[in-house]
Design a protein around this motif. Structure first.
Motif, PDB file in Angstrom:
ATOM      1  N   GLU A  99       0.830  -1.205   0.000  1.00 17.90           N
ATOM      2  CA  GLU A  99       0.000   0.000   0.000  1.00 17.90           C
ATOM      3  C   GLU A  99       0.864   1.254   0.000  1.00 17.90           C
ATOM      4  N   LEU A 100       1.959   1.220   0.769  1.00 20.79           N
ATOM      5  CA  LEU A 100       2.871   2.374   0.776  1.00 20.79           C
ATOM      6  C   LEU A 100       3.523   2.572  -0.585  1.00 20.79           C
ATOM      7  N   GLU A 101       3.918   1.504  -1.250  1.00 19.30           N
ATOM      8  CA  GLU A 101       4.501   1.625  -2.583  1.00 19.30           C
ATOM      9  C   GLU A 101       3.499   2.201  -3.573  1.00 19.30           C
ATOM     10  N   ARG A 102       2.249   1.787  -3.469  1.00 17.87           N
ATOM     11  CA  ARG A 102       1.222   2.328  -4.366  1.00 17.87           C
ATOM     12  C   ARG A 102       1.025   3.829  -4.133  1.00 17.87           C
ATOM     13  N   LYS A 103       1.004   4.212  -2.861  1.00 17.87           N
ATOM     14  CA  LYS A 103       0.857   5.639  -2.570  1.00 17.87           C
ATOM     15  C   LYS A 103       2.055   6.438  -3.074  1.00 17.87           C
ATOM     16  N   LEU A 104       3.254   5.879  -2.938  1.00 16.46           N
ATOM     17  CA  LEU A 104       4.448   6.568  -3.427  1.00 16.46           C
ATOM     18  C   LEU A 104       4.401   6.734  -4.943  1.00 16.46           C
ATOM     19  N   ARG A 105       3.941   5.714  -5.651  1.00 18.78           N
ATOM     20  CA  ARG A 105       3.822   5.830  -7.104  1.00 18.78           C
ATOM     21  C   ARG A 105       2.826   6.910  -7.496  1.00 18.78           C
ATOM     22  N   GLU A 106       1.718   6.959  -6.794  1.00 20.81           N
ATOM     23  CA  GLU A 106       0.736   8.001  -7.106  1.00 20.81           C
ATOM     24  C   GLU A 106       1.311   9.386  -6.864  1.00 20.81           C
ATOM     25  N   VAL A 107       2.039   9.539  -5.745  1.00 24.76           N
ATOM     26  CA  VAL A 107       2.638  10.851  -5.453  1.00 24.76           C
ATOM     27  C   VAL A 107       3.666  11.220  -6.502  1.00 24.76           C
ATOM     28  N   MET A 108       4.502  10.270  -6.925  1.00 22.99           N
ATOM     29  CA  MET A 108       5.517  10.541  -7.942  1.00 22.99           C
ATOM     30  C   MET A 108       4.867  10.911  -9.267  1.00 22.99           C
ATOM     31  N   GLU A 109       3.822  10.195  -9.651  1.00 24.54           N
ATOM     32  CA  GLU A 109       3.148  10.517 -10.911  1.00 24.54           C
ATOM     33  C   GLU A 109       2.510  11.900 -10.884  1.00 24.54           C
ATOM     34  N   SER A 110       1.921  12.236  -9.744  1.00 18.21           N
ATOM     35  CA  SER A 110       1.303  13.566  -9.646  1.00 18.21           C
ATOM     36  C   SER A 110       2.349  14.674  -9.701  1.00 18.21           C
ATOM     37  N   THR A 111       3.508  14.475  -9.086  1.00 21.55           N
ATOM     38  CA  THR A 111       4.569  15.498  -9.129  1.00 21.55           C
ATOM     39  C   THR A 111       5.141  15.633 -10.536  1.00 21.55           C
ATOM     40  N   VAL A 112       5.331  14.512 -11.232  1.00 16.10           N
ATOM     41  CA  VAL A 112       5.854  14.571 -12.607  1.00 16.10           C
ATOM     42  C   VAL A 112       4.875  15.282 -13.527  1.00 16.10           C
ATOM     43  N   GLY A 113       3.581  15.047 -13.386  1.00 20.47           N
ATOM     44  CA  GLY A 113       2.576  15.718 -14.218  1.00 20.47           C
ATOM     45  C   GLY A 113       2.536  17.219 -13.969  1.00 20.47           C
ATOM     46  N   ASN A 114       2.664  17.646 -12.742  1.00 14.50           N
ATOM     47  CA  ASN A 114       2.669  19.078 -12.434  1.00 14.50           C
ATOM     48  C   ASN A 114       3.880  19.778 -13.012  1.00 14.50           C
ATOM     49  N   SER A 115       5.061  19.104 -12.940  1.00 13.77           N
ATOM     50  CA  SER A 115       6.276  19.726 -13.463  1.00 13.77           C
ATOM     51  C   SER A 115       6.200  19.874 -14.985  1.00 13.77           C
ATOM     52  N   SER A 116       5.655  18.904 -15.714  1.00 18.12           N
ATOM     53  CA  SER A 116       5.559  19.001 -17.179  1.00 18.12           C
ATOM     54  C   SER A 116       4.568  20.080 -17.585  1.00 18.12           C
ATOM     55  N   GLY A 117       3.479  20.239 -16.869  1.00 24.51           N
ATOM     56  CA  GLY A 117       2.505  21.274 -17.210  1.00 24.51           C
ATOM     57  C   GLY A 117       3.044  22.667 -17.002  1.00 24.51           C
ATOM     58  N   SER A 118       3.777  22.884 -15.957  1.00 19.52           N
ATOM     59  CA  SER A 118       4.349  24.213 -15.694  1.00 19.52           C
ATOM     60  C   SER A 118       5.412  24.561 -16.720  1.00 19.52           C
ATOM     61  N   GLY A 119       6.196  23.577 -17.186  1.00 20.54           N
ATOM     62  CA  GLY A 119       7.233  23.860 -18.201  1.00 20.54           C
ATOM     63  C   GLY A 119       6.617  24.290 -19.500  1.00 20.54           C
ATOM     64  N   SER A 120       5.532  23.692 -19.952  1.00 16.83           N
ATOM     65  CA  SER A 120       4.879  24.074 -21.213  1.00 16.83           C
ATOM     66  C   SER A 120       4.278  25.464 -21.115  1.00 16.83           C
TER      67      SER A 120
END
Length: 322
Positions: A273-294
């Protein structure tokens, strides 16, 4: 002058009472204290011996009653008994049963021959304590924790009885052979020092017929076989006790393994469960960084496009001025 006070008559003392009255008075004491009162006098020794023998028989009956009550509530299947709430009760009562059988084999042979009584009264008190504890608690401790004191004092009592008291009692035991006086009188004659004893024994055996000698030899062999059988029975009982203790230890270890596997499974689920939560957090951070760069690059491109469109206009103006 006053006459000196005379001692009270024997009828007014405790020992002058009937045996039933003395036993009812001593019933308020523990069996350990009763065993210590044997040193008072011969009459008290007889009363205490009787109470100790009756106490061992009473504790056997009480144990049988407790065991019947527990077995009546247990399920018939062995697999269901292990997970039942009375499983530890049954284990403790089974261990007490083995202890009672060992004590019976050690002492009651000589008690039935009126050579001694059931000497260790403290063992009876401890057995009663264990049985009352089993009846009064719903979730008792494990068998080896409850029976530790009983095993220690009972084993010490049996070892002391075999090493110190049994050799004395064997001298007092009457001959249990079929031949009766013949084998019983021969050792007495042989114990007398001097050559006359040897002559008398030789003459006694020489007068016997061959069939009589064969009978005596067979009786000696039967006696030797009987002693060997008793030793083997005792060794078998001790081995059974050890096997039962090892089986209980294995059951405890199996239960510990089950508990540990359950704990490990829960920890693995938590880790997943902790690994799943970490993956979700990482995916959300990566998506925010790509949107701000564009979004940052779009105004720069717009500025360059505006500059490129403005350049030909400026050049046309300069030409017209010239």
């Amino acid at each position: 002058p006053r006459a000196p006070m005379e001692p009270p008559p024997q009828s007014n003392t405790l020992m002058g009472l009937p045996i039933v009255a003395i036993e009812s008075i001593l019933s308020f004491l523990s069996y350990d204290e009763t065993s210590q009162l044997r040193l008072v006098c011969k009459r008290m020794d007889l009363v205490c011996q009787r109470m100790l023998n009756q106490g061992f028989l009473k504790v056997e009956r009480y144990h049988n009653l407790c065991q019947k009550q527990v077995k009546a509530q247990l399920p018939r299947r062995e697999s269901e008994r292990r997970n039942h709430s009375l499983a530890r009760h049954a284990d403790i009562l089974a261990a007490v049963e083995t202890r009672l059988s060992l004590l019976n084999m050690t002492f009651m042979k000589y008690v039935d021959s009126n050579l001694c009584c059931f000497i260790p009264g403290k063992v009876i008190d401890e057995i009663y304590r264990v049985l009352r504890y089993v009846n009064s608690t719903r979730a008792p401790q494990r068998a080896h924790e409850v029976l530790q004191e009983l095993r220690d004092i009972s084993s010490m009592a049996m070892e002391y009885f075999d090493e110190k008291i049994v050799p004395i009692l064997k001298r007092k035991m009457p001959g249990s052979d079929v031949s009766g006086r013949l084998i019983g009188t021969a050792p007495v004659l042989s114990e007398v020092p001097g050559p006359s004893a040897a002559l008398t024994t030789m003459q006694l055996f020489s007068k016997q017929s061959p069939s009589r000698q064969e009978v005596t030899k067979l009786q000696q062999q039967v006696k030797a076989n009987g002693t060997g059988l008793t030793a083997l029975k005792r060794e078998i009982s001790e081995l059974r006790v050890k096997v039962q203790e090892q089986q209980k230890q294995l059951q405890d270890q199996d239960q510990k393994l089950l508990e540990q596997t359950q704990i490990i499974g829960e920890q693995n689920a938590r880790l997943a469960e902790l690994e799943r939560k970490l993956r979700e957090v990482m995916e959300s951070t990566v998506g925010n960084s790509s949107g701000s760069g564009s979004n940052e690059q779009s105004p720069r491109k717009r500025r360059k496009a505006v500059d490129s469109t403005d350049c030909p206009r400026k050049s046309k103006r300069l030409r017209n001025r010239k």
